[in-house]
Structures are given as C-alpha cells and as structure tokens.
Design an enzyme around this catalytic site. Sequence first.
Site: not given
Ligand code: 13P
Length: 251
Positions: A10-11, A96, A98, A168, A174, A235-236
């Site tokens: 869910w970031k 991750h 990010e 990833e 994203g 993610g999203g």
């Molecule tokens: P998205 O599914 O939003 O591209 O994000 C992937 C992600 O970074 C999951 O950790």
Amino acid sequence: MRKPVIAGNWKMHKFVGDSVDTAVDLKRSVSGATHCEIIVAPVFTALKSVADRLEGSNVSVSAQDCSTEVDHGARTGEICADMIADSGAKYVIVGHSERRQFNGETDQSVNAKIRAVLQHGLRAIVCVGEDLRQRESGDAERVVAEQLAGGLAGLTLADMERIIIAYEPVWAIGTGKTATPEQAQEMHAFIRRRIAGSHSRECADSTRILYGGSVKPGNISDLMDREDIDGALVGGASLDAESFASIVNYK
Ligand code: 13P
C-alpha cells in the site's frame, strides 16, 4: 510445489481507518481462497490495527521496511523488526526500489535488514530490479545479480526458507507499463539460476519469486501462467479491495 503469493504494497497511502476498512473488505472477498498466500503491507501506523482485524484469517500482514538494527536503542524514527512482530505482522518488505532511490538503501543495508527480520522470527520479501537505463543498456541481469549477491550474502539454506524474492523492474512500477510475461519469465528464470548457484538447486526450486510492476486484474493470469512466476507484489491495484481480490482470484 511452490505456493503462490499475492502481496499488496500500500506504500504511503491510507489513514488507519481506511486501511482497516480495506483489510476487512478484502478479508470478506478472499475468505475462500486457499490456492495462494495473501499479504497486505499497510503503513506503520496502521500495522497493528490491520493485523488485529485480520487475525485468524487467510490474509497476513507485512511492514514495508524496518531498521538494520537488531536491538532497541537510540535510532530516532527507526522501527526494530521485533516491534513489527509485536504488531502482529509476519513479513517485512526489504529493499524496495523506492527506498533504494529515495532513502539511500544499499545492498549492504538490505542484507542487514534481512538478518534483523529473520533474527526476530519474521519473513522477508526482498525486492530487486533494474531501472530503464540499465535495461536499455543491456545491464538488467548484471544489476539484478549484484543486488541478489549483496542482499542475500551469507544467508543459510534455513534462512532462505523464510525469504521471498520480488522482481520489480523500476521502469514498470506505477507507469502502467508491465513487463511482458516473457520478459518477466526470463528474469525470474535468471534469478532462480543465481540462487541455485549461490545456495542450491533445491533452494532455488522452492524459493517463491514474485513479479511487481503495474500488475492489474487484466494482466495477472498471463503472468501467473509462466513457469517461474510464483505470484505478484502489487502496488496501485492493491489499494482497492475489490481490484486486489480479483488479482488474488486470478485463476
Ligand atoms: P504498481 O503495481 O503500482 O506498479 O507498484 C508496484 C510496486 O512497487 C509494488 O511494490
């Protein structure tokens, strides 16, 4: 047989109330699912509330990061892995992209965090993946191999039983641009070969390797059809219970 894993990251989204509401909706929608493990990773402030509401269900909880430190102490702003265990979570996402990009995460800190996670009885979801420039210059495998070697350095076969890898590609996160199932399969097979080399064939065969990057209800089944894709880190599309439930129910 590797049991698939569908995990939602869910970031930095959702207050506590919304996190709990989404978790409760998800729990209801996937209560019959036994074909895969299901994990959600809320923000730290919502971990305990979500874990309490999901207790006894088939949905586990993960944190999104933890400290490299094994012991409590003077580390303002950090969260020790045993505090995460205390909240009721069972997993920690480590490395991750990010965090590598915005928080200075290195393969060395990833390795230290994995050790802290394992020492406190949790499991780690370890993320690797190349960026666009690295893919376009033909460096993707070298980058991923380096992340694996550094991140998994010194881990025993017993440690590896509590590790999940998530591939990833940064250019697919994203962006709406998913790696094709062929591209993902190719890298997953490469990752498995690297684990066979660093650990053992048996370890490689039993390690779950998830794909992450713009996974949606519409592309999950094509990805899951591939031999070396054992699940997804979403993610999203995991923020909405209904959309995440339809990814869980990809079959
Ligand atoms: P998205 O599914 O939003 O591209 O994000 C992937 C992600 O970074 C999951 O950790």
